[in-house]
Design a protein around this motif. Structure first.
Motif, PDB file in Angstrom:
ATOM      1  N   GLU A   1     -13.646  -5.729 -16.642  1.00  0.00           N
ATOM      2  CA  GLU A   1     -13.951  -5.934 -15.417  1.00  0.00           C
ATOM      3  C   GLU A   1     -12.762  -5.843 -14.428  1.00  0.00           C
ATOM      4  OE1 GLU A   1     -15.611  -9.506 -12.380  1.00  0.00           O
ATOM      5  OE2 GLU A   1     -15.056  -9.970 -14.678  1.00  0.00           O
ATOM      6  N   HIS A   2     -12.952  -5.047 -13.385  1.00  0.00           N
ATOM      7  CA  HIS A   2     -11.950  -4.900 -12.531  1.00  0.00           C
ATOM      8  C   HIS A   2     -12.388  -5.749 -11.126  1.00  0.00           C
ATOM      9  CE1 HIS A   2     -10.096  -0.945 -14.192  1.00  0.00           C
ATOM     10  NE2 HIS A   2     -11.548  -0.769 -14.857  1.00  0.00           N
ATOM     11  N   PHE A   3     -11.168  -6.200 -10.948  1.00  0.00           N
ATOM     12  CA  PHE A   3     -11.318  -6.849  -9.563  1.00  0.00           C
ATOM     13  C   PHE A   3      -9.481  -6.949  -8.833  1.00  0.00           C
ATOM     14  CE2 PHE A   3      -9.800  -9.739 -12.638  1.00  0.00           C
ATOM     15  CZ  PHE A   3      -8.783 -10.573 -12.199  1.00  0.00           C
ATOM     16  N   ASP A   4      -9.748  -7.151  -7.448  1.00  0.00           N
ATOM     17  CA  ASP A   4      -8.477  -7.030  -6.680  1.00  0.00           C
ATOM     18  C   ASP A   4      -8.088  -8.443  -6.530  1.00  0.00           C
ATOM     19  OD1 ASP A   4      -8.528  -4.412  -6.459  1.00  0.00           O
ATOM     20  OD2 ASP A   4      -9.448  -4.183  -4.605  1.00  0.00           O
ATOM     21  N   ILE A   5      -6.873  -8.722  -6.301  1.00  0.00           N
ATOM     22  CA  ILE A   5      -6.152 -10.236  -6.047  1.00  0.00           C
ATOM     23  C   ILE A   5      -5.628 -10.124  -4.678  1.00  0.00           C
ATOM     24  CG2 ILE A   5      -6.508 -11.268  -8.254  1.00  0.00           C
ATOM     25  CD1 ILE A   5      -3.378 -10.971  -8.470  1.00  0.00           C
ATOM     26  N   ASP A   6      -5.400 -10.969  -3.931  1.00  0.00           N
ATOM     27  CA  ASP A   6      -4.345 -11.026  -2.576  1.00  0.00           C
ATOM     28  C   ASP A   6      -3.190 -11.050  -2.671  1.00  0.00           C
ATOM     29  OD1 ASP A   6      -6.909 -10.053  -1.239  1.00  0.00           O
ATOM     30  OD2 ASP A   6      -7.295 -12.313  -0.791  1.00  0.00           O
TER      31      ASP A   6
ATOM     32  N   GLY B   1      -0.533  -7.163   1.017  1.00  0.00           N
ATOM     33  CA  GLY B   1      -1.139  -6.287   0.223  1.00  0.00           C
ATOM     34  C   GLY B   1      -2.249  -6.910  -0.945  1.00  0.00           C
ATOM     35  N   SER B   2      -2.453  -6.075  -2.056  1.00  0.00           N
ATOM     36  CA  SER B   2      -3.323  -6.461  -3.144  1.00  0.00           C
ATOM     37  C   SER B   2      -2.906  -5.802  -4.464  1.00  0.00           C
ATOM     38  CB  SER B   2      -4.872  -6.231  -2.879  1.00  0.00           C
ATOM     39  OG  SER B   2      -4.839  -4.737  -2.667  1.00  0.00           O
TER      40      SER B   2
END
Length: 130
Positions: free
Chosen positions: A109-114, A99-100
């Protein structure tokens, strides 16, 4: 334990099969997983969303998206960590999840992490008849 690091945010996962919450005769197998999210970076971040891809032993994929985790949207300052435990049922004695998390910095600031892929294993998987 499974581990992934994205933008200095470390995610570790420890899954475990819960036989007391499972009913193999009814094709119901349940796992708990504990996730620790550690902010190893220098900026404050907040977890806003989750996205799971859950695959059972037959290859059936279920996707789950939603706000936060276990009803919370934790804020992690530099050096802080957050741990939670949740659970997942499957109709098969094994499977895996990956998932993330959708994050946002204190600057917007938006960002995704694993979230690393992790196995959902049980002793029943070895007893499956072909």
């Amino acid at each position: 334990m499974y581990r992934a690091v994205t933008r200095k945010i470390e995610v570790t996962v420890t899954p475990r099969f819960l036989s007391e919450r499972s009913s193999p005769a009814n094709n119901y197998f349940f796992w708990a997983y504990t996730i620790d999210i550690a902010n190893l970076g220098g900026e404050t971040v907040q977890l806003k969303t989750r996205h799971w891809r859950i695959t059972d032993a037959t290859g059936k994929l279920q996707e789950v998206r939603g706000p936060g985790v276990v009803g919370e949207e934790p804020v992690l300052k530099p050096g802080e960590s957050y741990e939670y435990t949740s659970g997942v049922p499957l109709p098969t004695p094994s499977g895996f999840m990956v998932g993330s998390y959708g994050m946002i910095t204190d600057k917007g600031e938006h960002f995704d992490i694993d979230v690393p892929a992790f196995s959902l294993d049980s002793s029943y998987a070895e007893r499956t008849i072909n």
